[in-house]
Design an enzyme around this catalytic site. Sequence first.
Site, PDB file in Angstrom:
ATOM      1  N   GLY A  75      17.319  40.708 -23.335  1.00  0.00           N
ATOM      2  CA  GLY A  75      16.504  40.341 -22.174  1.00  0.00           C
ATOM      3  C   GLY A  75      16.657  41.321 -21.037  1.00  0.00           C
ATOM      4  O   GLY A  75      17.718  41.918 -20.837  1.00  0.00           O
ATOM      5  N   HIS A 145      27.675  23.539  -5.742  1.00  0.00           N
ATOM      6  CA  HIS A 145      27.640  22.140  -6.174  1.00  0.00           C
ATOM      7  C   HIS A 145      26.245  21.668  -6.566  1.00  0.00           C
ATOM      8  O   HIS A 145      25.262  21.915  -5.887  1.00  0.00           O
ATOM      9  CB  HIS A 145      28.200  21.228  -5.074  1.00  0.00           C
ATOM     10  CG  HIS A 145      27.358  21.195  -3.833  1.00  0.00           C
ATOM     11  ND1 HIS A 145      26.313  20.309  -3.664  1.00  0.00           N
ATOM     12  CD2 HIS A 145      27.401  21.944  -2.720  1.00  0.00           C
ATOM     13  CE1 HIS A 145      25.754  20.499  -2.486  1.00  0.00           C
ATOM     14  NE2 HIS A 145      26.394  21.488  -1.882  1.00  0.00           N
TER      15      HIS A 145
END
Length: 226
Positions: A75, A145
Site C-alpha cells: 500500500g 482514548h
Amino acid sequence: MTAPIPLLIVGAGGFARETAQAVHAVNDAGPAWELLGHLDDDPARHGTVVDGVPVLGPAALAAARTDARLVVCTGSPRDYASRARIVARLGLPPERYATVVHPGASVARSCSLGPGTVVLAQAVLTAAVTVGAHVAVMPHVTLTHDDVVGDFATLAAGVRLAGGVHVEPGAYLGAGALVRESRTIGAGALVGMGSVVTRDVPAGQVWAGVPARFLRPAPDPTGVPQ
C-alpha cells in the site's frame, strides 16, 4: 518453551521491510516468529534477498503453507486499497493472519488490535483504542482514548488522532496528519501529509491543507470489501 510460529510477509516494499525489522525486534526480546520470507507478485523479485530476508515467490504460495501465519504489508498513497484486494483474493480465514507489534510501541491493555494489523516502533495507543484488521500503524503514530480505526486503514508516520476519532475502513492518513477530537475520516478517504483535520472528511474524498479541505474524489473509494 513454545516453538516460534512460521510467518510470511506479503509484499517486499518499504512497509514489508519495516515489518520484517519489527519481527526481528520482537524475536530479539524472545523468539516468537520464524520469519520464512516475503511473498511478492513481482516476478523480478522472486529469488532475491531483501534486507537479509528472501523473496520466496508470489502471494498465492501462502495458501500452501498452512502452518504459517501471514501479514499483508502493501500500500501507498497511490494505491492504498491493495491490502484489501490481496486479502480478498487469498480468501484465507482470519486465524491465518498474524498481528505484529514492535516492542518499542506502547499499546495500553484496554486497546484491541485485529488480525493482520502491524504496529511499528514508537506508536502509542493510550486507552480503549480499537484497531481493526489489516491496519498499518506506522512509526510515531499516536492514537488517544476511544479512537476507532477500521479495517485496512493506513496511518502513516507521525499521524496524531485526538480522542474519539473514527477512521473508517480503507482510509489513508498521510504522514504527520492531525485530526481533531470526535471527527470522522470516511471510508476510502485520503488525508494529505501534514494536514490538520477540523471537520469530518466524507467517504471517498481527498482532503489536504491547514485546515484540511476537499481537493478531489479519491482514486478508489470502493477498494475495501464490505
